[in-house]
Design an enzyme around this catalytic site. Structure first.
Site, mmCIF file in Angstrom:
data_model
loop_
_atom_site.group_PDB
_atom_site.id
_atom_site.type_symbol
_atom_site.label_atom_id
_atom_site.label_comp_id
_atom_site.label_asym_id
_atom_site.label_seq_id
_atom_site.Cartn_x
_atom_site.Cartn_y
_atom_site.Cartn_z
ATOM 1 C CG ASN A 136 -2.145 -0.856 0.990
ATOM 2 O OD1 ASN A 136 -2.914 -0.626 0.077
ATOM 3 N ND2 ASN A 136 -2.279 -1.891 1.802
ATOM 4 C CE LYS A 142 0.010 -7.460 4.699
ATOM 5 N NZ LYS A 142 0.237 -6.184 3.977
ATOM 6 C CB VAL A 200 -0.423 -5.756 7.985
ATOM 7 C CG1 VAL A 200 0.111 -4.570 7.197
ATOM 8 C CG2 VAL A 200 0.585 -6.229 9.021
#
Lengths: 339, 339, 339, 339
Positions: free
Chosen positions: C89, C207, C250
């Site tokens: 992102n 993640k 996350v």
């Protein structure tokens, strides 16, 4: 059971290509019908251009056998090697077992003498495929095109596919061609599998619709000692396929551009490469319309433009939109096939 | 034709969910069999755990109806919501139309009272699907699980899928559940399609095997005004699925861990989240063995460990190797389900 | 070189997790900064909600450090576990090596005390990844999020990936979290690889943005003896992820719905499952807008609605269309997050 | 900024191919270096065979410039059209920006007079790509091969890709070739995008590694009025590519079979189709070894057999196993290229 195969030991050193527990094959090769030509090793010769016949339906989705007859009367005048019936373009997955047999029977009767009839007999299970193949043989099919089973993708590993095609070929009364069409099945038949199976005496060829010309060239080389016949699965790469050693093509576009594809074949064989290339280039975009872009619904619309009966598709396939038809018409015009 | 649906106008504003040319639906809802419970809006209640029954075969691949009866006598003692018959775990693609019907009929008769029978009736064509659904209804199925057609991947766009399921639901005598299983079909039913179809009065739910829990949560929210019932398609995410609002699960692992999955459901409902989580965690790895990793061949081997008849798979599926069986045995041991 | 790792033999039986030719590790664990909490085995504690910070750009695509400061002042008031900087992102692939370092440095300085800074340091090559990781450590990152290399897909087999992450972890001054984001990379980190790597003393977590909750549950169980921390990679399945044992998330959506996601975490921890579920359900659709559906361009537009600076994306990413913005606005309204 | 483009109005009716806000282009075409030949419309002529140079590394993974010089001294004796430097076979993704420039500079200096130098300058961001392209131009590259950006797969729609390549071409000092390599990037450049971009005066060609010969034929026809040069991206389909109108090939196998590929080109041009076909067929399997099957690690091993320096790959790429090397050796022997 009649055996159309022989001379096992000639192939691949007789490398055990009999399903365990079966009697050894000793029968003599007998070409099923003398009217058909055979290859140097005595196999059914499947060279040339084959339209994979679109199955015509009436508006109520029933099979329009009369329209099928009319279409075949036109196709019979074209120097095709033969016909593929009940392939992907024939919407075979939308027909019952009985319908599939009947359409094959109808095409066998309506075909001009000397045309090879290849019937799409693949089912998901091995037992259904064997039964379907032999029923199609019983109504006159000369060979069978057997698509890869594909539902349990995780289970369709090389071992399973080799086992499947071997069992089908062992028990089929007619010779088998492998059929790989990853765009529909999600299964791309591995070169290793094809090479192993090319050793089976009753597996005589391959139709590959994947379009990877380097794969085809590799297969031509790797199977040449087995008299294995490889066919292009689309008109989009027909000339390159001939060039690298394919013996013909099963081309959806042959439903309406059959003469042109036979011309292309002749130009190639006469060494007129420049003319062949020009024709190939003109064919690429229209061919894409009736295959990848708009599928069978597009194919059936284009057939109408050339005087054939196209008619509706079976649901859940949907007719193309008027906008899509306009695009397709433009492509065919620009290529000079319609005005 | 009997109509099991009603009250169209209650759903989605009566938004034209009748295939053009059809009579409007005004029939009253009649639950097909009073023994079954219904939801608040009068729909067939499909909540709970459902084993998607593995079809038992004899060594010659014929259907072992006696073994099916024996397995069901054991399953009938478990508090399942009902049974899914002829789903992916039932190797439905390897059975003829007649076999599919017969197995449904057999399960209907062998099921304990009050069990909901959901029959997998999907075929590639719309017409075959409708016929299969109604024949399964005729032999006693309470609802039908209709898988996405998938052969012509390019043609199976949202418009085609909406049309297909609408036509099937329009003409089906029993309520329909959508069935999305992209691992097998290559088609992942789009949320927009599901939401639109959830407005149809005869489409009462969804089984989604894709495993995307966020998609399921989105669907639960987006269809809640339609009394639409969403079922997890695997035991691997059963507890999370309950948590975000699914009403039950169709879980391959319920073929041998049925009681444990019903326990998990109860723990969740009793608010014993910690115990439920522990059980869920123990189930994940064994479940993966009998689904993604080793498929139906793995499932049938594991069933034998738990006293059920597993037996052979139909070709082209292949038995798992002894090495794979060893891995699977280790996983089940580590999870504490076998010793 | 400072070593942040220790006690190798405690993990996985000291199973050779040192690249051959290297000196054995005997250094004592020293948490880099005492302000941060650690897990029971002394590892950096990365539990909680982390926004993967969107990198703000000016209209000329230069980095808007002032806007980054302003955004962080707002985020600092939210009980986040910390920040992920230079993740997907953050458009990290569109920034030069120097820019990547500078942004990390800036975030380290602007972060409130006690916030864990996880820096995305992955590069295609192992050597670049090691250098980037240590440069980010030098400017204050507490841990590194290392994405799978992905360019040579055929070469990124399990052996290569294990080798890559092991070398990076061996030479990194700070602990490493694996980062699997198949939607961007086309590489889905295999559970077997993750389990092996979880034994490395300097690899402390994962993640996973794939969204397969059963895979996450399997990993939680399989790595629990290694004090391995698994983080949900999206807000779309945050509650189910907590439920099956993840330690945090996350979540792209935390850029604008940070407080709500921290609330969800609290509700879960307080056992208020019903409220947590309601909130989770409201978040699913808006979250999909700022991730799968409209990506970073959608995220940056939504940030503006919540008082954060979004600004332009870097080319070749394109701004969303006004039609897409309208869809997104409707989704956020229906979910009750904007009016 | 110097502009190497001109005559916009000649192409595609001057259809607005200038990024808004830019000055119109009126500069005259000046071929950057007179030593190079140009096409009929004055563009850089990129026809012929190009090896995409494998970047040689020392055992410590540093760049072995001396080995690069030695390899080039051998390649300079082969009638290549020129060299591709920093393509996929050059492991460009594993090199820093500085390294990429230095290797290009080195190749420019070491190349024999008259060789066209095409430099792989693609980065993920548009701004980095422009800077890299112009820096490579500054050290002497004649043209740039610009790979599709690929990280945010959902965002790399046609609009984004057209914008990216247009901006790069607008601002590049040297002409651009599009580079589509879906096997690595997951992005298959759409024919529509290529056709639109072929109208840009500074975009002179395409390297397509996808291997779909029908797509290439379609592109040849559709872009012929734009003097657009299409290059096969692999030796596996070089002859078919020439046949349908490609102007040359960028072939990994040219790193060691350069003379043979130039022979193939000559045989085709002299109309010796049978000999060309034989050679093409021999090349298919070895080519597959150094591309799809074993990638750059395989390529570097094979280079050693032919007297070139191969050396190690950069991590995370792994050397091939000795078993894989044995397979490769067998394939090269069977094809008659080694003994």
């Amino acid at each position: 059971m009649r055996r159309a195969v022989s001379n096992l030991t000639r192939f691949c050193g007789g490398s055990g290509f009999i399903t365990p527990g079966r009697a050894p094959r000793t029968a003599t090769v007998v070409m099923s019908v003398s009217r058909l030509s055979s290859t140097s090793s005595g196999r059914l010769d499947v060279s040339g251009i084959y339209p994979p016949i679109a199955t015509p339906f009436n508006m109520d989705e029933s099979i329009a056998f009369d329209k099928l007859t009319e279409n075949m009367q036109k196709w019979n005048k074209i120097p095709f090697g033969g016909y593929v019936v009940q392939g992907s373009n024939g919407e075979y997955v939308y027909q019952t077992a009985e319908e599939r047999i009947k359409v094959v029977e109808h095409v066998v009767k309506a075909a001009a003498p000397g045309k090879v009839i290849l019937a799409g007999s693949g089912c998901e299970s091995t037992r259904d495929t064997i039964e379907m193949t032999n029923r199609m043989a019983d109504v006159g099919a000369d060979g069978a095109l057997v698509v890869t089973p594909s539902y349990y993708k995780g289970g369709m590993h090389n071992r399973a596919l080799i086992s499947h095609f071997t069992k089908v070929a062992d028990d089929s009364k007619i010779p088998i061609l492998l059929y790989s069409v990853p765009g529909n099945t999600g299964i791309d038949l591995d070169p290793e599998v094809i090479i192993v199976l090319s050793c089976h005496p009753n597996i005589i060829g391959l139709k590959d619709s994947g379009g990877d010309i380097a794969k085809l060239a590799h297969l031509v080389i790797s199977t040449q000692s087995n008299d294995f016949q490889i066919m292009a699965g689309s008109a989009g790469f027909l000339l390159p396929a001939y060039l690298i050693g394919c013996v013909g093509g099963v081309c959806g576009a042959a439903n309406m551009l059959g003469q042109e594809l036979c011309d292309l074949e002749q130009l190639y064989k006469q060494g007129k490469l420049k003319e062949a290339t020009n024709l190939q280039q003109r064919i690429v975009a229209p061919n894409a319309c009736v295959t990848k872009r708009f599928g069978v619904p597009g194919l059936k619309v284009a057939m109408e433009w050339f005087g054939y009966y196209g008619g509706p598709v079976r649901s859940p396939l949907q007719p193309i939109t008027s906008e899509q038809e306009e695009i397709m018409r433009t492509v065919f015009k620009l290529s000079g096939f319609i005005h």
